[in-house]
Scaffold this motif. Sequence first.
Motif, PDB file in Angstrom:
ATOM      1  N   PHE A 106       0.884  -1.164   0.000  1.00 18.05           N
ATOM      2  CA  PHE A 106       0.000   0.000   0.000  1.00 18.05           C
ATOM      3  C   PHE A 106       0.919   1.210   0.000  1.00 18.05           C
ATOM      4  CE2 PHE A 106      -2.120   3.480   2.181  1.00 18.05           C
ATOM      5  CZ  PHE A 106      -3.272   3.580   1.405  1.00 18.05           C
ATOM      6  N   SER A 107       0.657   2.174  -0.887  1.00 15.51           N
ATOM      7  CA  SER A 107       1.515   3.357  -0.937  1.00 15.51           C
ATOM      8  C   SER A 107       0.680   4.596  -1.221  1.00 15.51           C
ATOM      9  CB  SER A 107       2.594   3.189  -2.012  1.00 15.51           C
ATOM     10  OG  SER A 107       2.020   3.071  -3.287  1.00 15.51           O
ATOM     11  N   THR A 108       1.284   5.731  -0.941  1.00 14.00           N
ATOM     12  CA  THR A 108       0.627   7.011  -1.182  1.00 14.00           C
ATOM     13  C   THR A 108       1.670   8.038  -1.586  1.00 14.00           C
ATOM     14  OG1 THR A 108      -0.841   8.710  -0.277  1.00 14.00           O
ATOM     15  CG2 THR A 108       0.739   7.713   1.249  1.00 14.00           C
ATOM     16  N   GLY A 109       1.244   8.982  -2.384  1.00 10.47           N
ATOM     17  CA  GLY A 109       2.127  10.051  -2.813  1.00 10.47           C
ATOM     18  C   GLY A 109       1.425  10.949  -3.817  1.00 10.47           C
ATOM     19  N   GLN A 110       2.113  12.004  -4.237  1.00  5.69           N
ATOM     20  CA  GLN A 110       1.570  12.922  -5.225  1.00  5.69           C
ATOM     21  C   GLN A 110       1.511  12.232  -6.575  1.00  5.69           C
ATOM     22  OE1 GLN A 110       0.284  16.009  -4.640  1.00  5.69           O
ATOM     23  NE2 GLN A 110       0.586  15.396  -2.527  1.00  5.69           N
ATOM     24  N   ILE A 130      -2.741   0.386  -4.376  1.00  4.15           N
ATOM     25  CA  ILE A 130      -2.601  -0.989  -3.923  1.00  4.15           C
ATOM     26  C   ILE A 130      -1.769  -1.687  -4.993  1.00  4.15           C
ATOM     27  CG2 ILE A 130      -3.795  -3.167  -3.484  1.00  4.15           C
ATOM     28  CD1 ILE A 130      -6.144  -1.500  -2.487  1.00  4.15           C
ATOM     29  N   GLN A 131      -0.712  -2.361  -4.558  1.00  2.00           N
ATOM     30  CA  GLN A 131       0.203  -2.977  -5.517  1.00  2.00           C
ATOM     31  C   GLN A 131       0.429  -4.441  -5.193  1.00  2.00           C
ATOM     32  OE1 GLN A 131       2.992   0.304  -4.738  1.00  2.00           O
ATOM     33  NE2 GLN A 131       3.074   0.528  -6.956  1.00  2.00           N
ATOM     34  N   ALA A 132       0.669  -5.228  -6.230  1.00  2.00           N
ATOM     35  CA  ALA A 132       0.989  -6.647  -6.064  1.00  2.00           C
ATOM     36  C   ALA A 132       1.966  -7.046  -7.157  1.00  2.00           C
ATOM     37  CB  ALA A 132      -0.273  -7.505  -6.149  1.00  2.00           C
ATOM     38  N   GLY A 150       4.984  -6.407 -11.564  1.00  2.00           N
ATOM     39  CA  GLY A 150       3.652  -6.465 -10.970  1.00  2.00           C
ATOM     40  C   GLY A 150       2.761  -5.395 -11.543  1.00  2.00           C
ATOM     41  N   PHE A 151       1.801  -4.966 -10.724  1.00  2.00           N
ATOM     42  CA  PHE A 151       0.893  -3.904 -11.151  1.00  2.00           C
ATOM     43  C   PHE A 151       0.550  -3.032  -9.952  1.00  2.00           C
ATOM     44  CE2 PHE A 151      -1.956  -7.091  -9.543  1.00  2.00           C
ATOM     45  CZ  PHE A 151      -2.952  -6.369  -8.910  1.00  2.00           C
ATOM     46  N   ALA A 152       0.170  -1.795 -10.244  1.00  2.23           N
ATOM     47  CA  ALA A 152      -0.294  -0.842  -9.241  1.00  2.23           C
ATOM     48  C   ALA A 152      -1.679  -0.381  -9.665  1.00  2.23           C
ATOM     49  CB  ALA A 152       0.661   0.342  -9.145  1.00  2.23           C
ATOM     50  N   SER A 153      -2.615  -0.418  -8.748  1.00  3.40           N
ATOM     51  CA  SER A 153      -3.980  -0.001  -9.032  1.00  3.40           C
ATOM     52  C   SER A 153      -4.325   1.200  -8.156  1.00  3.40           C
ATOM     53  CB  SER A 153      -4.946  -1.152  -8.750  1.00  3.40           C
ATOM     54  OG  SER A 153      -6.269  -0.738  -8.947  1.00  3.40           O
ATOM     55  N   LEU A 154      -4.822   2.240  -8.769  1.00  6.69           N
ATOM     56  CA  LEU A 154      -5.218   3.442  -8.040  1.00  6.69           C
ATOM     57  C   LEU A 154      -6.453   3.124  -7.211  1.00  6.69           C
ATOM     58  CD1 LEU A 154      -4.632   6.446  -7.591  1.00  6.69           C
ATOM     59  CD2 LEU A 154      -6.115   6.925  -9.533  1.00  6.69           C
ATOM     60  N   ALA A 155      -6.289   3.112  -5.888  1.00  6.21           N
ATOM     61  CA  ALA A 155      -7.382   2.745  -4.991  1.00  6.21           C
ATOM     62  C   ALA A 155      -8.239   3.947  -4.607  1.00  6.21           C
ATOM     63  CB  ALA A 155      -6.825   2.094  -3.730  1.00  6.21           C
ATOM     64  N   ILE A 175      -4.429   1.734 -13.800  1.00 12.59           N
ATOM     65  CA  ILE A 175      -3.660   0.535 -13.461  1.00 12.59           C
ATOM     66  C   ILE A 175      -2.352   0.648 -14.222  1.00 12.59           C
ATOM     67  CG2 ILE A 175      -3.500  -1.971 -13.654  1.00 12.59           C
ATOM     68  CD1 ILE A 175      -6.486  -2.123 -13.255  1.00 12.59           C
ATOM     69  N   LEU A 176      -1.247   0.558 -13.491  1.00 16.38           N
ATOM     70  CA  LEU A 176       0.069   0.704 -14.099  1.00 16.38           C
ATOM     71  C   LEU A 176       0.886  -0.571 -13.920  1.00 16.38           C
ATOM     72  CD1 LEU A 176       1.005   4.208 -12.635  1.00 16.38           C
ATOM     73  CD2 LEU A 176       0.194   3.723 -14.938  1.00 16.38           C
ATOM     74  N   PRO A 177       1.717  -0.916 -14.906  1.00 14.66           N
ATOM     75  CA  PRO A 177       2.656  -2.013 -14.692  1.00 14.66           C
ATOM     76  C   PRO A 177       3.800  -1.512 -13.809  1.00 14.66           C
ATOM     77  CG  PRO A 177       3.001  -1.046 -16.845  1.00 14.66           C
ATOM     78  CD  PRO A 177       1.793  -0.368 -16.248  1.00 14.66           C
ATOM     79  N   THR A 178       4.385  -2.391 -13.039  1.00 14.81           N
ATOM     80  CA  THR A 178       5.506  -2.012 -12.181  1.00 14.81           C
ATOM     81  C   THR A 178       6.687  -2.943 -12.430  1.00 14.81           C
ATOM     82  OG1 THR A 178       4.893  -3.466 -10.345  1.00 14.81           O
ATOM     83  CG2 THR A 178       3.926  -1.274 -10.367  1.00 14.81           C
ATOM     84  N   MET A 179       7.878  -2.432 -12.188  1.00 11.95           N
ATOM     85  CA  MET A 179       9.090  -3.248 -12.218  1.00 11.95           C
ATOM     86  C   MET A 179      10.138  -2.571 -11.353  1.00 11.95           C
ATOM     87  SD  MET A 179      10.465  -2.683 -16.028  1.00 11.95           S
ATOM     88  CE  MET A 179      10.849  -1.095 -16.672  1.00 11.95           C
ATOM     89  N   HIS A 180      11.008  -3.387 -10.764  1.00 12.08           N
ATOM     90  CA  HIS A 180      12.016  -2.819  -9.877  1.00 12.08           C
ATOM     91  C   HIS A 180      13.254  -3.695  -9.802  1.00 12.08           C
ATOM     92  CE1 HIS A 180      11.966  -5.593  -6.437  1.00 12.08           C
ATOM     93  NE2 HIS A 180      10.753  -5.870  -6.895  1.00 12.08           N
ATOM     94  N   VAL A 181      14.331  -3.078  -9.342  1.00 16.97           N
ATOM     95  CA  VAL A 181      15.576  -3.744  -8.984  1.00 16.97           C
ATOM     96  C   VAL A 181      15.941  -3.207  -7.602  1.00 16.97           C
ATOM     97  CG1 VAL A 181      18.012  -4.064  -9.540  1.00 16.97           C
ATOM     98  CG2 VAL A 181      16.321  -3.940 -11.369  1.00 16.97           C
TER      99      VAL A 181
END
Length: 187
Positions: A106-110, A130-132, A150-155, A175-181
């Motif tokens: 769960f995250s929040t920001g501008q 909300i992300q998974a 994963g994906f991020a969905s604007l809750a 809904i956005l795709p996500t990726m990270h290192v």
Amino acid sequence: TRMKTAIALVLCWICPAVARAETPLVPEGQLRFTDKPLTVNFVLGFATPTGEIGATAEYNFANWFAAGAGVGTNSIGTQLAAFGRFRLATYQGPGVAHGLDLVAAFSTGQYEWPIANGDSGYWKERAYWIQAGLDYEVLRPRFRFATGIGFASLAGSSNARQVCVDYCPKAPQSILPTMHVTFGFGI
């Protein structure tokens, strides 16, 4: 001898904690995630819970579960996050541990996005996500590496501000795709 066997079976059935260990035994020299309970990490990516660049701290409560929190930024502002990591499969070998994980956050920001239909202006607000996703992670005695998609969905959102010239249409949920290192170290 049958009487002793029957008594042993009854005792094992009554007191299962005595019959088996609470945590599985790992052969000597094999690294488990709980051997380094706290990891401090540097995160780079797209639409991650901590934005495009951030830092997280994660605590391994068990070999199969870790939880953490982080802070980061994107081009718009500060991102705050809390997450849980559920290890679906693990391998613990000599000096290394691998995991295939399901991560929920769960995250929040501008957040801001252009207005549709070619109008000038944009929406800007605080967004709640909300992300998974699925992660692969490697832990060595002092080093941790993880990568995932994963994906991020604007809750939801709040503090909506319209910055436009004429008409500002309601923006759709995203809904956005996500990726990270992730690079880190264990303590």
